[in-house]
Design an enzyme around this catalytic site. Structure first.
Site, PDB file in Angstrom:
ATOM      1  N   ASN A 132     130.242   2.483  32.588  1.00 59.62           N
ATOM      2  CA  ASN A 132     129.950   1.982  31.252  1.00 59.62           C
ATOM      3  C   ASN A 132     131.165   1.190  30.765  1.00 59.62           C
ATOM      4  OD1 ASN A 132     129.982   1.857  28.378  1.00 59.62           O
ATOM      5  ND2 ASN A 132     128.323   3.348  28.328  1.00 59.62           N
ATOM      6  N   HIS A 145     133.804   0.124  26.390  1.00 60.06           N
ATOM      7  CA  HIS A 145     135.129   0.215  25.778  1.00 60.06           C
ATOM      8  C   HIS A 145     136.055  -0.929  26.155  1.00 60.06           C
ATOM      9  CE1 HIS A 145     134.030   3.644  23.662  1.00 60.06           C
ATOM     10  NE2 HIS A 145     134.029   4.491  24.671  1.00 60.06           N
ATOM     11  N   HIS A 198     125.967  -0.924  26.355  1.00 58.13           N
ATOM     12  CA  HIS A 198     125.147  -0.528  25.203  1.00 58.13           C
ATOM     13  C   HIS A 198     125.275  -1.594  24.128  1.00 58.13           C
ATOM     14  CE1 HIS A 198     124.353   2.955  22.083  1.00 58.13           C
ATOM     15  NE2 HIS A 198     123.526   1.944  21.939  1.00 58.13           N
ATOM     16  N   ARG A 212     124.754  -2.108  20.760  1.00 53.81           N
ATOM     17  CA  ARG A 212     124.430  -1.335  19.555  1.00 53.81           C
ATOM     18  C   ARG A 212     123.921  -2.260  18.465  1.00 53.81           C
ATOM     19  NH1 ARG A 212     127.032   4.085  19.614  1.00 53.81           N
ATOM     20  NH2 ARG A 212     126.300   4.164  17.485  1.00 53.81           N
ATOM     21  N   ARG A 224     129.171  -3.315  17.621  1.00 56.43           N
ATOM     22  CA  ARG A 224     130.589  -2.949  17.451  1.00 56.43           C
ATOM     23  C   ARG A 224     131.413  -3.213  18.702  1.00 56.43           C
ATOM     24  NH1 ARG A 224     130.290   3.543  16.955  1.00 56.43           N
ATOM     25  NH2 ARG A 224     128.881   2.970  15.298  1.00 56.43           N
ATOM     26  N   GLU A 234     121.811   0.149  27.830  1.00 53.25           N
ATOM     27  CA  GLU A 234     121.609   1.264  26.896  1.00 53.25           C
ATOM     28  C   GLU A 234     121.178   0.702  25.562  1.00 53.25           C
ATOM     29  OE1 GLU A 234     124.614   4.095  25.829  1.00 53.25           O
ATOM     30  OE2 GLU A 234     125.064   4.347  27.945  1.00 53.25           O
ATOM     31  N   THR A 277     127.567   7.756  21.360  1.00 53.52           N
ATOM     32  CA  THR A 277     126.279   8.440  21.238  1.00 53.52           C
ATOM     33  C   THR A 277     126.498   9.952  21.203  1.00 53.52           C
ATOM     34  OG1 THR A 277     125.451   6.665  22.610  1.00 53.52           O
ATOM     35  CG2 THR A 277     123.946   8.485  22.191  1.00 53.52           C
ATOM     36  N   GLU A 311     118.297  10.802  31.517  1.00 53.83           N
ATOM     37  CA  GLU A 311     119.733  10.969  31.721  1.00 53.83           C
ATOM     38  C   GLU A 311     120.116  12.215  30.943  1.00 53.83           C
ATOM     39  OE1 GLU A 311     122.344   7.557  31.455  1.00 53.83           O
ATOM     40  OE2 GLU A 311     123.956   8.800  30.632  1.00 53.83           O
ATOM     41  N   HIS A 358     128.052  11.323  29.927  1.00 54.60           N
ATOM     42  CA  HIS A 358     128.733  11.525  28.647  1.00 54.60           C
ATOM     43  C   HIS A 358     129.855  12.540  28.799  1.00 54.60           C
ATOM     44  CE1 HIS A 358     129.488  11.470  24.360  1.00 54.60           C
ATOM     45  NE2 HIS A 358     128.726  10.405  24.327  1.00 54.60           N
TER      46      HIS A 358
HETATM   47  N1  PXP Z   1     125.499   7.783  29.020  1.00 54.65           N
HETATM   48  C1  PXP Z   1     125.088   7.476  27.771  1.00 54.65           C
HETATM   49  C2  PXP Z   1     123.614   7.464  27.500  1.00 54.65           C
HETATM   50  C3  PXP Z   1     126.007   7.123  26.762  1.00 54.65           C
HETATM   51  O1  PXP Z   1     125.567   6.822  25.531  1.00 54.65           O
HETATM   52  C4  PXP Z   1     127.383   7.097  27.074  1.00 54.65           C
HETATM   53  C5  PXP Z   1     128.374   6.710  26.020  1.00 54.65           C
HETATM   54  O2  PXP Z   1     128.170   5.432  25.607  1.00 54.65           O
HETATM   55  C6  PXP Z   1     127.765   7.408  28.379  1.00 54.65           C
HETATM   56  C7  PXP Z   1     126.817   7.776  29.319  1.00 54.65           C
HETATM   57  C8  PXP Z   1     129.198   7.371  28.811  1.00 54.65           C
HETATM   58  O3  PXP Z   1     129.906   8.351  28.141  1.00 54.65           O
HETATM   59  P1  PXP Z   1     131.496   8.385  28.267  1.00 54.65           P
HETATM   60  O4  PXP Z   1     131.997   7.108  27.667  1.00 54.65           O
HETATM   61  O5  PXP Z   1     131.876   9.593  27.487  1.00 54.65           O
HETATM   62  O6  PXP Z   1     131.803   8.482  29.729  1.00 54.65           O
END
Ligand code: PXP
Length: 254
Positions: free
Chosen positions: A7, A10, A47, A49, A53, A74, A105, A155, A196
């Site tokens: 992901n 960030h 994602h 959003r 952001r 996402e 999330t 997921e 997550h």
């Molecule tokens: N899976 C989903 C559905 C998420 O919303 C997120 C966070 O955006 C992640 C995985 C990844 O989570 P993390 O950034 O804590 O690894």
């Protein structure tokens, strides 16, 4: 083999800290996606959003062109975002709940409470050839609802497991919930991903959860990349995922 989706939200968070509202800026999430793929990631997750952001519309369009592995988009089940998904055509969408005040999330999707709306979105994605995953807590009622609305994947939300990881009894309870949820989903014909809060420390025990196909990991990889670079951060996680059997059972002493 257990697959890794990175992901890259960030990377965009960092860019937006300085370049919000501008057409370009660094670091570039598209370049990050390419590096993750070169390091061996099996997919890229982003994602978009509703408040834009971090990832913005042009990122999703550029990612669709750049990603050679698998693009996991996402999204909230909101009309504007559904329209964007249908025009961008990612390989898969992961539908998540979205609250403006949350940092990331937080909880899983309430599938049971939104069956009609989800069924409609899943039908439209199916027609467009886009797979659908629903981000859910490891709760039997949400898994049953996910199967009823016709999702191909869930997921599993691993946030609670990650949060209590250092408290052994609670961690084992969360691990058992994930195991039971994954078995339940598998029996219901759903394919299972998870994500997550996963990191190098809590990944090894996650090997005890059966039937997992893909992990989506963002924060810990991008954080580690600040110190060791993105390529090494991705490779370290891939190494920690190696040897996943997908069928073992956790022991109480895990
Ligand atoms: N899976 C989903 C559905 C998420 O919303 C997120 C966070 O955006 C992640 C995985 C990844 O989570 P993390 O950034 O804590 O690894």
């Amino acid at each position: 083999m257990l697959k890794l989706g990175v992901n890259i939200d960030h990377v965009a968070t960092l860019r937006q800290a300085r370049y919000r509202g501008m057409e370009r800026g660094e670091p570039d999430p598209i370049a990050a996606a390419r590096l993750c793929e070169e390091a061996g990631a099996h997919g890229i997750t982003a994602h978009l959003r509703e408040d834009r952001r971090h990832i913005v519309d042009r990122d999703i369009v550029a990612l669709r062109r750049a990603v050679r592995t698998r693009l996991n988009f996402e999204m909230a089940n909101a009309p504007e975002i559904v329209g964007i998904a249908l025009s961008v055509r990612p390989d898969i969408v992961c539908i998540v709940p979205e609250k403006r005040e949350e940092i990331s999330t937080e909880g899983g999707l309430d599938v049971r409470g939104h069956e009609a709306a989800l069924r409609e979105t899943i039908r439209r994605m199916d027609d467009a050839g886009i797979a659908v995953s629903l981000f859910v807590d490891p709760e039997p009622s949400q898994i049953e609802a996910s199967a009823r609305v016709g999702a191909g994947f869930i997921e599993l939300h691993t946030g609670a497991y990650a949060e209590v990881f250092h408290r052994k009894a609670e961690r084992n309870r969360e691990l058992e919930r994930l195991v039971a949820a994954s078995e339940h989903a598998h029996r219901s014909g759903l394919r299972v991903n998870a994500g997550h809060g996963l990191n190098l420390e809590n990944l090894p025990l996650l090997h005890l959860v059966p039937h997992l196909e893909e992990l989506n990991i963002g924060h810990s990889i991008i954080s580690r990349a600040v110190f060791v670079g993105l390529e090494r951060a991705v490779k370290e996680v891939l190494a920690a995922m190696e040897g996943y059997g997908g069928t073992s059972r956790p022991s109480a002493d895990a």
